[in-house]
Motif scaffolding. Structure first.
Motif, short mmCIF file in Angstrom:
data_model
loop_
_atom_site.label_atom_id
_atom_site.label_comp_id
_atom_site.label_asym_id
_atom_site.label_seq_id
_atom_site.Cartn_x
_atom_site.Cartn_y
_atom_site.Cartn_z
N SER A 52 2.53 18.02 -5.23
CA SER A 52 1.89 19.34 -5.16
C SER A 52 1.25 19.56 -3.80
CB SER A 52 0.83 19.50 -6.26
OG SER A 52 -0.24 18.61 -6.04
N VAL A 53 1.12 20.83 -3.46
CA VAL A 53 0.33 21.26 -2.31
C VAL A 53 -0.61 22.34 -2.82
CG1 VAL A 53 0.35 22.39 -0.06
CG2 VAL A 53 2.08 20.66 -0.60
N SER A 54 -1.90 22.14 -2.59
CA SER A 54 -2.91 23.11 -3.04
C SER A 54 -3.53 23.79 -1.83
CB SER A 54 -4.00 22.39 -3.84
OG SER A 54 -3.45 21.76 -4.97
N PHE A 55 -3.82 25.08 -1.98
CA PHE A 55 -4.44 25.85 -0.91
C PHE A 55 -5.88 26.16 -1.30
CE2 PHE A 55 0.10 26.69 -0.52
CZ PHE A 55 0.30 26.43 0.82
N TYR A 56 -6.78 26.00 -0.33
CA TYR A 56 -8.21 26.19 -0.56
C TYR A 56 -8.82 27.17 0.42
CZ TYR A 56 -8.26 22.09 -3.60
OH TYR A 56 -8.04 21.22 -4.63
N GLN A 70 0.82 -1.20 0.00
CA GLN A 70 0.00 0.00 0.00
C GLN A 70 0.87 1.26 0.00
OE1 GLN A 70 -3.49 0.31 0.28
NE2 GLN A 70 -3.69 -1.85 -0.14
N ASN A 71 0.44 2.25 -0.76
CA ASN A 71 1.09 3.56 -0.72
C ASN A 71 0.69 4.25 0.57
OD1 ASN A 71 2.38 5.97 -1.59
ND2 ASN A 71 0.40 6.77 -2.22
N VAL A 72 1.66 4.80 1.25
CA VAL A 72 1.39 5.56 2.47
C VAL A 72 1.05 6.99 2.06
CG1 VAL A 72 2.35 6.38 4.65
CG2 VAL A 72 2.97 4.11 3.79
N PRO A 73 -0.12 7.50 2.47
CA PRO A 73 -0.49 8.87 2.08
C PRO A 73 0.48 9.90 2.67
CG PRO A 73 -2.38 7.68 2.98
CD PRO A 73 -1.17 6.84 3.23
N PRO A 74 0.58 11.05 2.03
CA PRO A 74 1.46 12.09 2.56
C PRO A 74 0.88 12.72 3.83
CG PRO A 74 0.20 12.94 0.71
CD PRO A 74 -0.11 11.46 0.82
N THR A 75 1.69 13.48 4.51
CA THR A 75 1.21 14.28 5.64
C THR A 75 1.29 15.75 5.25
OG1 THR A 75 3.40 14.40 6.66
CG2 THR A 75 1.97 12.59 7.36
N VAL A 76 0.38 16.54 5.80
CA VAL A 76 0.37 17.97 5.51
C VAL A 76 -0.23 18.72 6.69
CG1 VAL A 76 -1.87 17.93 4.31
CG2 VAL A 76 -0.22 19.74 3.79
N ALA A 77 0.35 19.87 6.98
CA ALA A 77 -0.16 20.73 8.06
C ALA A 77 0.04 22.18 7.67
CB ALA A 77 0.57 20.42 9.37
N MET A 78 -0.99 22.99 7.90
CA MET A 78 -0.88 24.44 7.67
C MET A 78 0.02 25.03 8.75
SD MET A 78 -2.96 25.40 5.06
CE MET A 78 -3.18 27.13 5.36
N ALA A 102 0.84 28.96 4.23
CA ALA A 102 2.01 28.09 4.14
C ALA A 102 1.68 26.73 4.74
CB ALA A 102 3.20 28.71 4.86
N ALA A 103 2.33 25.70 4.21
CA ALA A 103 2.11 24.34 4.71
C ALA A 103 3.42 23.56 4.67
CB ALA A 103 1.06 23.64 3.87
N ASN A 104 3.54 22.62 5.60
CA ASN A 104 4.62 21.63 5.56
C ASN A 104 4.00 20.34 5.08
OD1 ASN A 104 6.64 23.29 6.56
ND2 ASN A 104 6.28 22.70 8.68
N ALA A 105 4.66 19.68 4.12
CA ALA A 105 4.17 18.41 3.59
C ALA A 105 5.34 17.46 3.41
CB ALA A 105 3.46 18.64 2.25
N SER A 106 5.09 16.17 3.67
CA SER A 106 6.12 15.16 3.46
C SER A 106 5.46 13.83 3.10
CB SER A 106 6.98 15.00 4.71
OG SER A 106 6.20 14.54 5.80
N ASP A 107 6.28 12.94 2.53
CA ASP A 107 5.78 11.62 2.12
C ASP A 107 6.86 10.59 2.45
OD1 ASP A 107 3.90 9.86 0.96
OD2 ASP A 107 5.06 9.83 -0.89
N ASP A 108 6.53 9.65 3.33
CA ASP A 108 7.50 8.66 3.80
C ASP A 108 7.94 7.66 2.74
OD1 ASP A 108 7.57 9.77 6.32
OD2 ASP A 108 6.13 8.36 7.17
N ASP A 109 7.09 7.39 1.75
CA ASP A 109 7.45 6.37 0.76
C ASP A 109 7.47 6.91 -0.67
OD1 ASP A 109 4.74 6.76 0.49
OD2 ASP A 109 4.25 4.63 0.30
N GLY A 110 7.67 8.20 -0.81
CA GLY A 110 7.71 8.79 -2.14
C GLY A 110 8.03 10.27 -2.06
N SER A 149 -5.20 18.95 5.11
CA SER A 149 -4.83 19.44 6.43
C SER A 149 -6.05 19.73 7.29
CB SER A 149 -4.00 20.72 6.31
OG SER A 149 -4.84 21.79 5.88
N ALA A 150 -5.80 19.91 8.56
CA ALA A 150 -6.86 20.40 9.45
C ALA A 150 -7.22 21.82 9.01
CB ALA A 150 -6.37 20.39 10.89
N PRO A 151 -8.49 22.19 9.10
CA PRO A 151 -8.89 23.53 8.66
C PRO A 151 -8.46 24.61 9.66
CG PRO A 151 -10.77 22.32 9.51
CD PRO A 151 -9.61 21.37 9.52
N LEU A 152 -8.19 25.78 9.12
CA LEU A 152 -7.91 26.97 9.94
C LEU A 152 -8.97 28.02 9.65
CD1 LEU A 152 -4.05 27.52 9.55
CD2 LEU A 152 -5.27 26.62 11.52
#
Length: 140
Positions: free
Chosen positions: A78-82, A40-48, A66-74, A124-127
């Motif tokens: 992209s990071v999109s802001f909404y 299984q692909n491990v999903p990325p992590t992201v936090a504002m 701004a956001a920090n994002a990482s992916d343990d297995d890849g 990410s969690a909403p702000l």
């Protein structure tokens, strides 16, 4: 002299594999291939990281998102802001920052969405961001 009715064979210089060894090895190889294919692909992590929680601004304003994002297995592709469900901007290289300009008065929910090289997405969690109207002070 050989007697008739006996079925003796010479076993000299005969090397035999245990019965079914080839099938066992083939089965083990198949299981390894299935396990590798079904990993299984491990999903990325992201936090504002900006704006700060419960930030407040005076309209009209510019707000750095701004956001920090990482992916343990890849890798992060992209990071999109909404703003709510409205896409503001997609950034494809770090740092994942966007300057949201000319923001009018209102209360907004902002999030970021990270996508990895295998297509997995994490939101990410909403702000909550509050932009207050620019009001002139009252004179008595």
């Amino acid at each position: 002299m050989t007697k008739f009715g006996t079925n003796k064979r010479s076993t000299a210089n005969v090397v035999r594999e245990p019965r079914g060894l080839k099938h066992i090895l083939a089965g083990m190889l198949a299981l390894n291939l299935i396990a590798a294919a079904s990993a299984q692909n491990v999903p990325p992590t992201v936090a504002m990281t900006l704006p700060l929680p419960e930030a407040s601004f005076i309209a009209p304003t510019s707000i750095n998102l701004a956001a920090n994002a990482s992916d343990d297995d890849g890798t992060i592709t992209s990071v999109s802001f909404y703003k709510g469900t409205t896409l503001l901007r997609t950034v494809t290289t770090p740092p994942y920052v966007y300057n949201w300009a000319n923001v009018p008065a209102g209360t907004y929910i902002v999030t970021s969405k990270a996508k990895d090289n295998a297509g997995a997405v994490t939101i990410s969690a909403p702000l909550t961001v509050t932009v207050k109207p620019n009001e002139l002070p009252s004179v008595s």
